[in-house]
Design an enzyme around this catalytic site. Structure first.
Site, short mmCIF file in Angstrom:
data_model
loop_
_atom_site.label_atom_id
_atom_site.label_comp_id
_atom_site.label_asym_id
_atom_site.label_seq_id
_atom_site.Cartn_x
_atom_site.Cartn_y
_atom_site.Cartn_z
N CYS A 56 73.83 93.52 80.44
CA CYS A 56 74.49 92.25 80.77
C CYS A 56 75.75 92.10 79.91
O CYS A 56 76.06 92.95 79.08
CB CYS A 56 73.53 91.09 80.54
N CYS A 59 74.94 92.11 76.27
CA CYS A 59 74.61 93.49 75.85
C CYS A 59 75.90 94.25 75.55
O CYS A 59 76.00 94.96 74.55
CB CYS A 59 73.83 94.22 76.93
N ARG A 63 77.29 95.82 72.12
CA ARG A 63 77.72 97.22 72.00
C ARG A 63 79.10 97.29 71.34
O ARG A 63 79.37 98.18 70.54
CB ARG A 63 77.79 97.88 73.38
N CYS A 120 75.20 83.13 81.05
CA CYS A 120 76.33 83.93 80.58
C CYS A 120 77.19 84.34 81.78
O CYS A 120 76.74 84.30 82.92
CB CYS A 120 75.84 85.17 79.82
N CYS A 146 71.76 88.20 81.74
CA CYS A 146 71.48 87.93 80.33
C CYS A 146 70.10 87.33 80.09
O CYS A 146 69.49 87.57 79.05
CB CYS A 146 72.52 86.98 79.74
#
Length: 186
Positions: A56, A59, A63, A120, A146
């Site tokens: 998502c 995520c 990262r 999100c 999300c």
């Protein structure tokens, strides 16, 4: 007599703080940070491409924070953690770790308190000058939800694990900074 008492106190301190100071400046510490963080990013890609979990937006942002830790670690590794590059590496490590923690915390909120009014975005909103989703879509293109909890281990979701990981990374960065500041003063 006062001088010998001070010397005795100093003799006890450098054993631990001296080792930590040397370790904080060693290429081994920076290599461990860089390679450990890289392994976390590769694990995320394993979950995406092998296990089939779609990342998502949160995520992808986490990262990016992890990539910041990797870059800071690489700078520290190349500069052996000394001087201005070492200070920049420590600052970058701390900033990326704190940002990663805050992003993971927000992600946990989306998961534990799902709401149609609190969701999100479905697209990454990187700055125009830093379009990671366009430059490297295999790593930074979001396609998941999300609030979805697709994976848990020991009762914790992936963002909850990342909160802990980023907290440890931030704590270690803070410790290394304090050790270096204490050495500079002492």
């Amino acid at each position: 007599m006062v001088k010998s008492a001070q010397n005795n106190n100093r003799a006890d301190q450098p054993v631990t703080s001296g080792r930590l100071l040397r370790f904080s400046r060693s290429s081994a510490a920076w290599a461990l940070l860089t390679l450990g963080s890289l392994s976390l990013l590769l694990t995320a890609l394993f979950f995406q491409y092998v296990q089939g979990y779609a990342p998502c937006v949160m995520c992808v942002y986490q990262r990016a924070a992890l990539a910041g830790v990797i870059l800071a670690g690489a700078l520290g590794w190349l500069a052996s953690g000394n001087g201005v590059p070492g200070a920049l590496a420590l600052t970058g490590w701390l900033a990326a770790s704190v940002e990663g923690f805050l992003l993971a915390k927000e992600h946990v909120d989306y998961q534990l308190n799902p709401s149609p009014f609190h969701q999100c975005s479905t697209v990454a909103e990187f700055p125009v000058w830093f379009q990671l989703d366009a430059w490297w879509p295999a790593v930074f293109y979001p396609s998941g939800d999300c609030s979805s909890i697709d994976w848990q281990w020991l009762g914790l979701t992936m963002p909850q694990w990342l909160m802990g990981i980023f907290a440890v990374l931030a704590g270690l960065a803070g410790l290394f900074i304090l050790i270096r500041l204490a050495a500079a003063r002492g």
